[in-house]
Design a protein around this motif. Structure first.
Motif, PDB file in Angstrom:
ATOM      1  N   SER A 112       0.836  -1.214   0.000  1.00 32.95           N
ATOM      2  CA  SER A 112       0.000   0.000   0.000  1.00 32.95           C
ATOM      3  C   SER A 112       0.866   1.258   0.000  1.00 32.95           C
ATOM      4  CB  SER A 112      -0.920  -0.029   1.222  1.00 32.95           C
ATOM      5  OG  SER A 112      -1.683   1.155   1.312  1.00 32.95           O
ATOM      6  N   LEU A 113       1.937   1.259   0.780  1.00 30.39           N
ATOM      7  CA  LEU A 113       2.834   2.417   0.834  1.00 30.39           C
ATOM      8  C   LEU A 113       3.537   2.638  -0.503  1.00 30.39           C
ATOM      9  CD1 LEU A 113       4.418   1.912   4.371  1.00 30.39           C
ATOM     10  CD2 LEU A 113       3.001   3.858   3.642  1.00 30.39           C
ATOM     11  N   ASP A 141       8.703  19.185  -1.737  1.00 31.39           N
ATOM     12  CA  ASP A 141       9.073  19.822  -0.473  1.00 31.39           C
ATOM     13  C   ASP A 141       8.111  19.492   0.665  1.00 31.39           C
ATOM     14  OD1 ASP A 141      11.297  20.909  -1.603  1.00 31.39           O
ATOM     15  OD2 ASP A 141      10.360  22.855  -2.066  1.00 31.39           O
ATOM     16  N   THR A 142       6.938  19.009   0.384  1.00 29.59           N
ATOM     17  CA  THR A 142       5.996  18.651   1.456  1.00 29.59           C
ATOM     18  C   THR A 142       6.480  17.436   2.251  1.00 29.59           C
ATOM     19  OG1 THR A 142       4.725  17.211  -0.020  1.00 29.59           O
ATOM     20  CG2 THR A 142       4.041  19.525   0.126  1.00 29.59           C
ATOM     21  N   ASN A 143       7.517  16.783   1.731  1.00 29.12           N
ATOM     22  CA  ASN A 143       8.076  15.572   2.373  1.00 29.12           C
ATOM     23  C   ASN A 143       7.095  14.392   2.428  1.00 29.12           C
ATOM     24  OD1 ASN A 143      10.647  16.655   2.867  1.00 29.12           O
ATOM     25  ND2 ASN A 143       9.964  17.570   4.807  1.00 29.12           N
ATOM     26  N   GLU A 144       6.051  14.472   1.628  1.00 26.17           N
ATOM     27  CA  GLU A 144       5.118  13.338   1.568  1.00 26.17           C
ATOM     28  C   GLU A 144       5.832  12.097   1.027  1.00 26.17           C
ATOM     29  OE1 GLU A 144       1.003  11.961  -0.753  1.00 26.17           O
ATOM     30  OE2 GLU A 144       1.765  14.010  -0.966  1.00 26.17           O
ATOM     31  N   GLY A 145       6.589  12.294  -0.036  1.00 31.63           N
ATOM     32  CA  GLY A 145       7.312  11.169  -0.615  1.00 31.63           C
ATOM     33  C   GLY A 145       8.368  10.630   0.323  1.00 31.63           C
ATOM     34  N   LYS A 146       9.045  11.578   1.059  1.00 34.77           N
ATOM     35  CA  LYS A 146      10.069  11.138   2.020  1.00 34.77           C
ATOM     36  C   LYS A 146       9.448  10.295   3.134  1.00 34.77           C
ATOM     37  CE  LYS A 146      13.598  12.942   5.157  1.00 34.77           C
ATOM     38  NZ  LYS A 146      13.054  12.205   6.332  1.00 34.77           N
ATOM     39  N   ASP A 147       8.278  10.730   3.604  1.00 31.95           N
ATOM     40  CA  ASP A 147       7.615   9.954   4.662  1.00 31.95           C
ATOM     41  C   ASP A 147       7.255   8.554   4.177  1.00 31.95           C
ATOM     42  OD1 ASP A 147       7.830  12.133   6.309  1.00 31.95           O
ATOM     43  OD2 ASP A 147       5.786  12.860   5.926  1.00 31.95           O
ATOM     44  N   TYR A 148       6.781   8.502   2.911  1.00 32.31           N
ATOM     45  CA  TYR A 148       6.475   7.189   2.348  1.00 32.31           C
ATOM     46  C   TYR A 148       7.733   6.316   2.293  1.00 32.31           C
ATOM     47  CZ  TYR A 148       1.846   8.834   0.843  1.00 32.31           C
ATOM     48  OH  TYR A 148       0.558   9.307   0.809  1.00 32.31           O
ATOM     49  N   MET A 149       8.826   6.917   1.827  1.00 30.62           N
ATOM     50  CA  MET A 149      10.062   6.143   1.693  1.00 30.62           C
ATOM     51  C   MET A 149      10.580   5.687   3.055  1.00 30.62           C
ATOM     52  SD  MET A 149      11.018   5.421  -1.341  1.00 30.62           S
ATOM     53  CE  MET A 149      12.689   4.914  -0.970  1.00 30.62           C
ATOM     54  N   ASP A 150      10.504   6.563   4.049  1.00 32.25           N
ATOM     55  CA  ASP A 150      10.962   6.161   5.387  1.00 32.25           C
ATOM     56  C   ASP A 150      10.142   4.995   5.920  1.00 32.25           C
ATOM     57  OD1 ASP A 150      12.858   8.151   5.318  1.00 32.25           O
ATOM     58  OD2 ASP A 150      11.687   9.590   6.517  1.00 32.25           O
TER      59      ASP A 150
END
Length: 299
Positions: A112-113, A141-150
């Motif tokens: 899902s992620l 820059d919203t870091n949405e993608g970064k949060d998903y990756m983490d």
């Protein structure tokens, strides 16, 4: 009798022990093969997890390269990884199908992620393709993608750790199973060797005793043949002469003096003649000589 009974019991026992040894060996080898298959499966799951992480990373690399340059060539890693992603999850789901519910739930969460991360990347790529470079950067820059990756890395790490534990357990079980196979094989083959040696020794002893008994029987038979030969010789010689003499005398007695003998004496002479004839027939049966003629002589 005891030797024969021991052989009758020992040979089937040896065959049964061989069959039992083969049964144990096959069962242990099957167990080793099963554990080896589980170990390979665990390694395959680890490889699939690494493949998912690599594909997500390739997609992110292609996305950022395209956002920075606007060159569609940078989307090639993204496109290739996107094409592999579905098969990665098909293999991963199949590998985790017999795992605990927690691991299967983590896989579903990971899938899902990844889809959410892919959707985020597609939005930014779509904005860049439409010429909205700044808006695509603001989305990043919203870091949405970064949060998903983490979160993807965290879940992948949890699954990888669980599979590492499984791999270590399977490897330990495989080593223990191999040791059991070795020990059981050594013990059973040693017992089998001892049993076969004892049975072989018993067979050799039984054969030697049979030979000795055969020699003893031949010797006894030779002694009896010699005794029979002596008896036959006696019956063929003096005994034959005596029987003929009795037969002849009784016949002459009846012919010459039968009229002078009383009735009882006449019966005695007849009995002597009949007894002599019976003795001659018995002697003939024993020695095989031709019967005498009417004069009490051999024909």
């Amino acid at each position: 009798m005891i030797r024969k009974a021991a052989l009758q019991i020992g040979i089937p026992a040896l065959l049964a022990f061989i069959a039992w040894n083969a049964y144990l060996a096959v069962n242990h080898l099957k167990r080793v093969q099963t554990i080896a298959a589980l170990t390979l499966e665990s390694s395959a799951i680890q490889a699939e997890l690494s493949g998912v992480l690599k594909d997500v990373t390739d997609m992110e690399t292609g996305q950022r390269g395209f956002l920075l340059t606007g060159d569609p060539a940078y989307l090639q890693p993204y496109t290739d990884a996107k094409g592999r992603m579905e098969m990665d999850f098909v293999s991963l789901r199949a590998g985790l199908s017999d795992r605990m519910q927690r691991e299967q739930s983590l896989e579903s969460r990971l899938e899902s992620l990844v889809k959410s991360k892919q959707a985020e990347m597609e939005r930014s790529i779509s904005l860049r393709q439409q010429g909205y470079r700044h808006r695509s950067f603001k989305l990043v820059d919203t870091n949405e993608g970064k949060d998903y990756m983490d979160e993807i890395r965290r879940i992948a790490s949890s699954l990888s750790s669980a599979e590492s534990t499984n791999f270590a357990r399977f490897d330990t079980e495989r080593t223990a199973a191999l040791k059991r196979v070795l020990s059981v094989t050594v013990i059973t083959n040693s017992v089998l060797l001892v049993l076969a040696a004892c049975l072989f020794g018993l067979i050799r002893r039984h054969r030697r005793l049979l030979v000795e008994e055969a020699v003893q029987s031949r010797n006894e038979l030779a002694v009896r043949d010699l005794q029979l030969e002596k008896l036959t010789s006696a019956l063929s010689g003096q005994a034959r002469s005596d029987i003929i003499a009795i037969n002849t005398n009784s016949r002459l007695l009846l012919e010459n003096y039968g009229g002078f003998l009383p009735r009882q004496g006449h019966e005695y002479a007849e009995q002597m003649k009949e007894a002599a004839a019976q003795m001659e027939r018995l002697r003939q049966d024993l020695v095989g000589n031709p019967p005498p003629n009417g004069n009490g002589r051999a024909a």
